[in-house]
Design a protein around this motif. Structure first.
Motif, PDB file in Angstrom:
ATOM      1  N   GLN A   8       0.818  -1.212   0.000  1.00  0.00           N
ATOM      2  CA  GLN A   8       0.000   0.000   0.000  1.00  0.00           C
ATOM      3  C   GLN A   8       0.855   1.267   0.000  1.00  0.00           C
ATOM      4  O   GLN A   8       1.893   1.329   0.643  1.00  0.00           O
ATOM      5  N   LEU A   9       0.384   2.266  -0.715  1.00  0.00           N
ATOM      6  CA  LEU A   9       0.988   3.590  -0.686  1.00  0.00           C
ATOM      7  C   LEU A   9       0.760   4.198   0.689  1.00  0.00           C
ATOM      8  O   LEU A   9      -0.360   4.189   1.204  1.00  0.00           O
ATOM      9  N   ASN A  10       1.822   4.679   1.315  1.00  0.00           N
ATOM     10  CA  ASN A  10       1.720   5.317   2.622  1.00  0.00           C
ATOM     11  C   ASN A  10       2.611   6.555   2.610  1.00  0.00           C
ATOM     12  O   ASN A  10       3.819   6.453   2.848  1.00  0.00           O
ATOM     13  N   LEU A  11       2.018   7.709   2.315  1.00  0.00           N
ATOM     14  CA  LEU A  11       2.797   8.936   2.192  1.00  0.00           C
ATOM     15  C   LEU A  11       3.456   9.353   3.502  1.00  0.00           C
ATOM     16  O   LEU A  11       4.504   9.995   3.481  1.00  0.00           O
TER      17      LEU A  11
ATOM     18  N   PHE B 181      10.685   8.831   5.839  1.00  0.00           N
ATOM     19  CA  PHE B 181      11.906   8.446   5.116  1.00  0.00           C
ATOM     20  C   PHE B 181      12.712   9.676   4.711  1.00  0.00           C
ATOM     21  O   PHE B 181      13.919   9.741   4.920  1.00  0.00           O
ATOM     22  N   GLY B 182      12.049  10.669   4.140  1.00  0.00           N
ATOM     23  CA  GLY B 182      12.748  11.886   3.714  1.00  0.00           C
ATOM     24  C   GLY B 182      13.341  12.644   4.888  1.00  0.00           C
ATOM     25  O   GLY B 182      14.488  13.091   4.838  1.00  0.00           O
ATOM     26  N   ALA B 183      12.565  12.785   5.965  1.00  0.00           N
ATOM     27  CA  ALA B 183      13.044  13.527   7.136  1.00  0.00           C
ATOM     28  C   ALA B 183      14.211  12.816   7.812  1.00  0.00           C
ATOM     29  O   ALA B 183      15.188  13.456   8.210  1.00  0.00           O
ATOM     30  N   THR B 184      14.129  11.495   7.929  1.00  0.00           N
ATOM     31  CA  THR B 184      15.238  10.773   8.564  1.00  0.00           C
ATOM     32  C   THR B 184      16.480  10.762   7.680  1.00  0.00           C
ATOM     33  O   THR B 184      17.604  10.758   8.189  1.00  0.00           O
ATOM     34  N   THR B 185      16.292  10.791   6.373  1.00  0.00           N
ATOM     35  CA  THR B 185      17.443  10.902   5.476  1.00  0.00           C
ATOM     36  C   THR B 185      18.138  12.239   5.689  1.00  0.00           C
ATOM     37  O   THR B 185      19.371  12.312   5.771  1.00  0.00           O
TER      38      THR B 185
ATOM     39  N   GLY C 180      11.373  11.924  -0.142  1.00  0.00           N
ATOM     40  CA  GLY C 180      10.746  10.769   0.496  1.00  0.00           C
ATOM     41  C   GLY C 180       9.354  10.486  -0.027  1.00  0.00           C
ATOM     42  O   GLY C 180       8.999   9.325  -0.288  1.00  0.00           O
ATOM     43  N   ILE C 181       8.553  11.534  -0.177  1.00  0.00           N
ATOM     44  CA  ILE C 181       7.183  11.352  -0.687  1.00  0.00           C
ATOM     45  C   ILE C 181       7.211  10.836  -2.122  1.00  0.00           C
ATOM     46  O   ILE C 181       6.478   9.904  -2.468  1.00  0.00           O
TER      47      ILE C 181
ATOM     48  N   PHE D 225       5.765   7.278  -3.433  1.00  0.00           N
ATOM     49  CA  PHE D 225       4.738   7.247  -4.474  1.00  0.00           C
ATOM     50  C   PHE D 225       5.177   6.362  -5.643  1.00  0.00           C
ATOM     51  O   PHE D 225       4.441   5.479  -6.086  1.00  0.00           O
ATOM     52  N   VAL D 226       6.395   6.585  -6.130  1.00  0.00           N
ATOM     53  CA  VAL D 226       6.900   5.813  -7.270  1.00  0.00           C
ATOM     54  C   VAL D 226       7.150   4.361  -6.861  1.00  0.00           C
ATOM     55  O   VAL D 226       6.850   3.435  -7.610  1.00  0.00           O
ATOM     56  N   ARG D 227       7.693   4.144  -5.650  1.00  0.00           N
ATOM     57  CA  ARG D 227       7.911   2.782  -5.154  1.00  0.00           C
ATOM     58  C   ARG D 227       6.611   1.996  -5.162  1.00  0.00           C
ATOM     59  O   ARG D 227       6.549   0.867  -5.640  1.00  0.00           O
TER      60      ARG D 227
END
Length: 173
Positions: free
Chosen positions: A101-104, A110-114, A151-152, A156-158
């Motif tokens: 499932q898509l989970n934004l 993911f983006g913030a922790t990166t 991250g978003i 989305f693409v993943r």
């Protein structure tokens, strides 16, 4: 691994492959979005070299005896940016291999922790970036925004690529 093994439905190997591939592709797209945002929102002072460029400059100097030329700096920076973004996103995709499932919200995290694990900790620790306390808050906010967009987009693409591969697997099952 042959195509039949890869296309089997719900095996560990097929889920792992699907997760890695979908994360990798998502990371390429996420990195492209992050790079585009950074063209419009400053994340460092104009005269300041990015951590990526510092790495490539050092490598270039060791190999050729001179740093990357001014006209090649943008390309050189992306030669670090895209593989790094795609690699960490492949790991992210692996972590989500059983979650279709898509989970934004996962993408935001993911983006913030990166961002935190690179710009706020590891890069300053190894001397590739200034300490966070020495970077203007607006530039930090721009960098965080670009990473959240990374991250978003990655999520989305993943999710999309994962679903397309799963759909293909169902046709071969």
């Amino acid at each position: 691994m042959n195509l039949d093994t890869f296309l089997q439905k719900d095996t560990y190997l097929s889920n792992t492959s699907r997760g890695l591939i979908s994360g990798f592709v998502g990371g390429l797209a996420g990195t492209a979005v992050k790079t585009l945002i950074e063209q419009f929102l400053p994340v460092r002072k104009i005269e300041q070299k990015s951590a990526q460029l510092k790495i490539v400059d050092e490598l270039s100097t060791k190999i050729t005896g001179s740093p990357v030329s001014l006209e090649n700096e943008a390309l050189a920076e992306q030669l670090v940016n895209f593989p790094f973004g795609a690699s960490i996103a492949a790991a992210y995709g692996y972590g989500k291999k059983d979650k279709d499932q898509l989970n934004l919200v996962d993408g935001v995290i993911f983006g913030a922790t990166t961002w935190v694990s690179t710009h706020e900790t590891s890069l300053p620790l190894v001397g590739l970036e200034a300490k966070p306390t020495n970077i203007p808050i607006r530039m930090q906010a721009n960098e965080l925004f670009a990473h959240i967009a990374f991250g978003i987009t990655t999520e989305f693409v993943r999710s999309f690529v994962n679903e397309r591969i799963r759909h293909t697997q169902n046709r071969y099952s």
